[in-house]
Design an enzyme around this catalytic site. Sequence first.
Site, mmCIF file in Angstrom:
data_model
loop_
_atom_site.group_PDB
_atom_site.id
_atom_site.type_symbol
_atom_site.label_atom_id
_atom_site.label_comp_id
_atom_site.label_asym_id
_atom_site.label_seq_id
_atom_site.Cartn_x
_atom_site.Cartn_y
_atom_site.Cartn_z
ATOM 1 N N LEU A 112 2.327 7.801 -2.639
ATOM 2 C CA LEU A 112 2.825 8.385 -1.985
ATOM 3 C C LEU A 112 3.254 7.328 -0.202
ATOM 4 C CD1 LEU A 112 0.728 11.581 -2.615
ATOM 5 C CD2 LEU A 112 2.985 11.458 -1.921
ATOM 6 N N ALA A 115 0.346 6.155 2.230
ATOM 7 C CA ALA A 115 -0.821 5.758 1.228
ATOM 8 C C ALA A 115 0.006 4.665 0.561
ATOM 9 C CB ALA A 115 -2.169 6.264 0.757
ATOM 10 N N CYS A 116 -0.293 4.518 -0.475
ATOM 11 C CA CYS A 116 0.308 3.596 -1.821
ATOM 12 C C CYS A 116 2.104 2.909 -1.353
ATOM 13 C CB CYS A 116 0.589 4.321 -3.445
ATOM 14 S SG CYS A 116 -1.203 5.088 -3.234
ATOM 15 N N VAL A 117 2.336 3.259 -0.945
ATOM 16 C CA VAL A 117 3.061 2.520 -0.125
ATOM 17 C C VAL A 117 3.293 2.244 1.441
ATOM 18 C CG1 VAL A 117 5.702 2.926 1.273
ATOM 19 C CG2 VAL A 117 5.557 4.634 -0.909
#
Length: 208
Positions: A112, A115-117
């Site tokens: 998402l 966070a993970c981007v």
Amino acid sequence: MTEHPLLSPQDATLLIVDHQAGLAFGVGSTDRQLLVSNTVALAKTAKVFQVPVVVSTSASKVYSGPLMPTIQNVLGEVPSFERRNMNAWEDDAVRAEIAKIGRRKLIVSGLLTEACVSFPVLSALADGYDVFVVADTCGGVTADSHSLALRRMETAGAVMTSWLQVLLELQRDWTRRETYDGARAIVEAHAGGYGIGLAYARDMIHPI
């Protein structure tokens, strides 16, 4: 930023992070089907232009599931690096694979956005990479939080772009015959009205 601001097939690596169904369930910032279509178009673009792809997933066995099959089908045998933390840049295997490829421009797509981007983007920028975030292949929990994450990354030095801009930037000249058919097919399949126009021109407009 590097001296030449435009991407080329020879200087970029594509990082795909957590495009998994379990995480896509949480996307509220955009239409999920469009998000998947855009990401498939980006993966096809990388394949046509022979841009190296690094894939990372998380919690694939317990919640998120594998990389979405429509994306994996495009990438073929490209492996996925499974990790435990949210920041792919803090995963030794992911970072080592990117370093082994040896290119300093990083194209990023993922879920998402909050966070993970954003975490690996901010970390890669701190390590001196030029980072291009393909915003229409990223999704956030809400439209506001997605937008704020994009703004934070841009403020830190990341370049916001779209999958179509990436494709056109890599093609750059429609007389490049070696990638013309592949690039055009992606546009026709995924670029809405622009793709419809290209298909019409091919089928209906003939020189007198």
